[in-house]
Write an enzyme that holds these catalytic residues in place. Structure first.
Site, PDB file in Angstrom:
ATOM      1  N   SER A  64     -61.350 -18.030  57.108  1.00 36.68           N
ATOM      2  CA  SER A  64     -62.075 -19.224  57.542  1.00 36.68           C
ATOM      3  C   SER A  64     -62.488 -19.083  59.005  1.00 36.68           C
ATOM      4  CB  SER A  64     -61.191 -20.460  57.330  1.00 36.68           C
ATOM      5  OG  SER A  64     -61.943 -21.629  57.509  1.00 36.68           O
ATOM      6  N   ASN A  65     -62.814 -20.165  59.658  1.00 35.25           N
ATOM      7  CA  ASN A  65     -63.204 -20.121  61.074  1.00 35.25           C
ATOM      8  C   ASN A  65     -62.708 -21.385  61.775  1.00 35.25           C
ATOM      9  OD1 ASN A  65     -65.296 -22.255  60.811  1.00 35.25           O
ATOM     10  ND2 ASN A  65     -66.194 -20.750  59.420  1.00 35.25           N
ATOM     11  N   HIS A  66     -63.016 -21.486  63.069  1.00 39.49           N
ATOM     12  CA  HIS A  66     -62.434 -22.560  63.893  1.00 39.49           C
ATOM     13  C   HIS A  66     -63.194 -23.883  63.847  1.00 39.49           C
ATOM     14  CE1 HIS A  66     -59.418 -20.052  65.619  1.00 39.49           C
ATOM     15  NE2 HIS A  66     -60.302 -19.175  66.053  1.00 39.49           N
TER      16      HIS A  66
END
Ligand code: CTP
Length: 402
Positions: free
Chosen positions: A209-211
């Site tokens: 995923s990402n931030h």
């Protein structure tokens, strides 16, 4: 225009001008608003809660807990309930609390919890009002996006004459009405917003995923809602307290699910905003069981995810407006503009990773907005709700906007 159905928290603090809050309450109620009054403790020295409760047709709130009943007044719910948080009069003391995050009464706690726009109408003596300390607090609140209803000049309770009188209730009412009417400019429009990150499963317990926090997407959803649009959200997993009331909300996890949900909604809407940070790749296979650390290294094979903005861009109908975001670390403007044509967007909002106060997780942002027509606008670092309003204003500059 009236204020029918608008929910307003009216904060009343300790100032001679508190007597004018009674007139203001009456005007707001007559205009159709629902008014919930929250008094600070020192406001009780200037006006009785009985007067304000009678005029507002609701019990006045002032404490976290009343009469030792154990019933808690939930400032978070209050903050989410309101369409507008108005404090009139706001004293130098409460100004200072709001500006500095001091949270020692129900009013200041509700201020910190409020997601809606905030208006403040100061009232104090002229020298107090001009004091650099008060002025710097006012500037600070303005920088948070709070709207100042500047004190008027005239005779003051001290007998002196100058700037410091609370704006007259009739003028406050017209500011409130103007504020709401200028914000009905998206009524009748249907809007789809993708937001948050996506999670691409590796095995039953892990994902890529990402931030992305979803804060910008949420600010956009609130702005569209406040300006009268019907809002459809397709959100990846986010960890924010969200008031989903009035929004068609769809929770999804992966890019594929986001695409499927957005595809279903797309043909019904006038405006699409692709604010999600979609994972570009997903594991080619999802392991059915938890991957064990048997080997010294592990390679994961990834496959490209569907590009939601590009796919829906290819299906864009005459009159539909598409807005995308770009997050670049090099050749920012150039790369952002390439996305305009690649994804058939009308507007691309470039987030710079280089700016402090911009990007993931933070509450502020700084953007450069490029239109497919060549027009471009740049913002300062500002709260995400102000950036959202700027994006909405720019949508209205798109030639197909009617
Ligand atoms: N986007 C999308 N689906 C994807 C990837 C991106 O809908 N699979 C949308 C984003 O929501 C954003 C825009 O496309 O509005 C640009 O996203 P960004 O990640 O900056 O660009 P990418 O197309 O992924 O290109 P790259 O990562 O190579 O810069």
């Amino acid at each position: 225009m009236g204020l029918k159905g608008k929910k307003i928290i009216l904060g009343v603090t300790g100032s001679i001008a508190a007597y004018k809050s009674a007139f203001l309450t009456r005007l707001l109620i007559k205009a159709g608003a629902e008014v919930q009054i929250i008094m600070s403790a020192s406001a009780f020295d200037f006006i009785t809660p009985l007067t304000l409760a009678t005029l507002s047709k609701r019990p006045v709130l002032s404490q976290f807990q009343n009469d030792n009943t154990g019933v808690w007044t939930n400032h978070v719910e209050l903050g989410l309930w309101a369409d507008l948080f108005l404090v009139a009069p706001i004293s130098a003391n409460t100004l200072s609390k709001f500006a500095n995050g001091i949270c020692d009464n129900l009013l200041s706690a509700t201020y910190l919890s409020a997601r809606c726009p905030v208006m403040i109408a100061p009232a104090m003596d002229l020298d107090m009002y001009q004091h650099p300390s008060v002025q710097s607090n006012i500037q600070k609140l303005k920088s948070f996006g709070n709207i100042l209803l500047d004190a008027e000049s005239g005779e003051l309770a001290s007998g002196l004459s100058g700037q410091g009188r609370m704006m007259e209730p009739e003028n406050i009412l017209s500011k409130v009405e103007d504020f709401f009417s200028s914000r009905e400019d998206f009524s009748g429009k249907k809007v789809l917003i993708t937001m948050g990150p996506t999670q691409e499963a590796l095995d039953p317990v892990r994902y890529i995923s990402n931030h992305s926090s979803g804060k910008m997407g949420l600010a956009l959803a609130n702005a569209f809602l406040a300006r009268g649009a019907e809002v459809f959200v397709v959100s990846g997993p986010i960890y924010l307290t969200v008031n989903k009331a009035g929004v068609h909300w769809n929770d999804v996890t992966s890019a594929k699910e986001m695409y499927e949900a957005a595809s279903e909604i797309h043909s019904q809407v006038d405006i699409c905003v692709f604010a999600a940070a979609v994972a570009d790749y997903a594991p080619s296979e999802v392991a059915p069981e938890k991957i064990k650390k048997d080997n010294t290294s592990l390679s994961i094979s990834l496959v490209k995810n569907v590009d939601i903005a590009a796919e829906l861009g290819a299906r864009k109908k005459q009159g539909q407006i598409h807005v995308g975001f770009a997050l670049e670390t090099e050749n920012e403007a150039e790369n952002a503009k390439i996305k305009l044509s690649k994804k058939n967007l009308d507007l691309v909002v470039l987030n710079s990773m280089k700016e402090s106060g911009a990007g993931f997780q933070v509450d502020t942002n700084k953007v450069h907005i490029f239109h497919s027509s060549g027009l471009s606008v740049q913002s300062e670092v500002a709260p995400k709700n102000q950036i959202a309003d700027l994006i909405l204003d720019q949508i209205k500059n798109i030639p197909v906007w009617v």
